[in-house]
Design an enzyme around this catalytic site. Sequence first.
Site, PDB file in Angstrom:
ATOM      1  N   PRO A 265       0.859  -1.195   0.000  1.00  0.00           N
ATOM      2  CA  PRO A 265       0.000   0.000   0.000  1.00  0.00           C
ATOM      3  C   PRO A 265       0.895   1.246   0.000  1.00  0.00           C
ATOM      4  CG  PRO A 265       0.118  -0.924   2.209  1.00  0.00           C
ATOM      5  CD  PRO A 265       0.922  -1.831   1.327  1.00  0.00           C
ATOM      6  N   ASP A 442       6.099   2.577   1.690  1.00  0.00           N
ATOM      7  CA  ASP A 442       5.152   1.539   2.104  1.00  0.00           C
ATOM      8  C   ASP A 442       4.469   2.025   3.378  1.00  0.00           C
ATOM      9  OD1 ASP A 442       3.848  -0.712   3.065  1.00  0.00           O
ATOM     10  OD2 ASP A 442       5.462  -2.102   2.523  1.00  0.00           O
ATOM     11  N   HIS A 443       3.160   2.250   3.286  1.00  0.00           N
ATOM     12  CA  HIS A 443       2.447   2.826   4.427  1.00  0.00           C
ATOM     13  C   HIS A 443       2.335   1.852   5.588  1.00  0.00           C
ATOM     14  CE1 HIS A 443       0.395   6.207   6.057  1.00  0.00           C
ATOM     15  NE2 HIS A 443      -0.028   6.683   4.902  1.00  0.00           N
ATOM     16  N   ARG A 444       2.721   0.601   5.375  1.00  0.00           N
ATOM     17  CA  ARG A 444       2.693  -0.357   6.484  1.00  0.00           C
ATOM     18  C   ARG A 444       3.851  -0.128   7.449  1.00  0.00           C
ATOM     19  NH1 ARG A 444       2.780  -5.825   3.084  1.00  0.00           N
ATOM     20  NH2 ARG A 444       4.425  -4.574   2.106  1.00  0.00           N
TER      21      ARG A 444
END
Length: 472
Positions: A265, A442-444
Site C-alpha cells: 500500500p 510503504d504505508h505499512r
Amino acid sequence: MPQVFEFRLPDLGEGLTEAEIVRWLVEVGDVVAIDQPVVEVETAKAMVEVPCPYGGVVTARFGEEGAELPVGAPLLTVAVGSQEPVTGQDPASGSSSGSRGATETEPASGNDSASGNVLVGYGTGAPAARRRRVRPASFSAAATSTATATAPASAPAKAPVEPPVPAAEEVRGPVAVISPLVRKLARQHGLDLRLVAGSGRDGLILRTDVESAIKVAEEEQVAAEAPASRPAAGSASRQAGERIALRGVRGAVADKLARSRREIPDATCWVDADATELMAARAAMNKAGGSAAAPKVSVLALLARICTAALARFPELNSTVDTEAREIVRLSEVHLGFAAQTERGLVVPVVRNAHSRNVESVGAEISRLTEVARTGKLTPADLTGGTFTLNNYGVFGVDGSTPIINHPEAAMLGVGRIVPKPWVHQGELAVRQVVQLSLTFDHRVCDGGTAGGFLRYVADCVEQPAVLLRTL
C-alpha cells in the site's frame, strides 16, 4: 584415449530455473581452457557468461541461439585429454568415432582437467567424483535423458542403452525444437509442434511460440462455444497490433512491479528544493580534486550520501515486511539501489554497504556498476539484495514522478531534473537551481509523519549541504 565430459547448464542462483542462449562463444572443434566462457545466456535477471569447468576439445553443443534451456540441461561436451579436434562426429548427437563408449565425469577437486567450479563468480565447491555412462543417442534423447548408469572409472565400456520411444510429434517428423521444456509443454497441451511457426533463429521454436499457440488454441475453443457474432469481433481484436513477449529482463521487471502494486500500500509525498548550494558544493569538490584526471563527484553520489544519512535518522524506511509473519523487519545495513536505463531495459544495480561509504566511494561504485550495466554484464548478485532505491528520473527531462517501489523494499526516493526557476531566496525573487524530490513509501512500515520527516531532511541537505556535517 580422451574422455568426453558433459557440461550442463549450472544453477545460476536466485531461484532461476532456466536461461536463454544468447550467443555461443565457441564452435564444435574449438580447444577450450578450464573456466573459459563458452556461452552467453540471458536469465530473468541478467546476461551471464557461463564458463566451462573442463579443458579440452568441444565435441558437441546442445541448443541454438534463442533456445531456452532448464537448469541441468546439457550445454556441451568436451573431450578431455586431447588438444586435437575430434573427427567423425555427429553434430546432432555429440557422438564420434573416436569417443565411443566414453564416460561423463562431473567436476571434482584434484582433477587437472576440471576446475571444480559450477559457475565462476558464483562458485560452489566440487562434489564427490561420480562417473556416469553417456548414451550416444539422438540429439533430443541426449538433451532430455535423465537416467544414467553408474560405473567405476576402470570398468570397460558397455554397450549403449537404447533411447526411449520418442513422443508422438517426434515420430511424425523432425521439428525445430531443442529445449526439452518446450517439448514437454507442447505434449501437456496436446499441441502438434509441426503446426507451430518458430520465431527463433532459423525457425527455431521457442517456449514463447508454444505458449502463444496454446493461448490462441484456447481462445479459439472458447470462441467456438460462444455465439457466432462474438468470435468474429474477438478474433479481430486478437490479431490487431504487434505482440511482444514479456520475457527476460522485461518479464522479470513486469512481474516484480505487478507484485509491488498487489502487496504494497504505497503513498507518495514530494517537495521542491533549492539545489543551488548543492551544485556549488559539488563544483567546489571537483575543483579541489586537483588533477583533471581525478574522478568527478556526481550529483547522484551526493544524493546517495544524503540518503544514507537520512536513513540513519529514519530507519523505518530501510525495512521490509514479512507478510507471512506479519512483521516489519528493520535492516541494519543500507544496500542502495539506483535505477539505470540500458538497452536491455531498466535495471537496478545495488551499491553494497552504502552506509559505510563516503561520497567518493559511493560515486566510484555507481560509476563501475553503471558501466557494467551498459555492457550487459551485470550478475544476479549485482541486482539483488537492495534495501532502498534512489531513482534519478530527471535524466529523462521530467520534473516529477510517482515510481513503483522496488519490492520487497519499503521506499524509493525520486529526483527530478535540476533547472533554473524563479525562487524566493532570502526574501527576494531570484533565479535558482530547483529540483523536485519525491518519496514513495510503504504505508505499512510508517505513517506520513515519518515519511515527511525523511523527505524534509533530504531537502534540507540539498538546500544546505552543511547540514550533512552533523552526521559525518
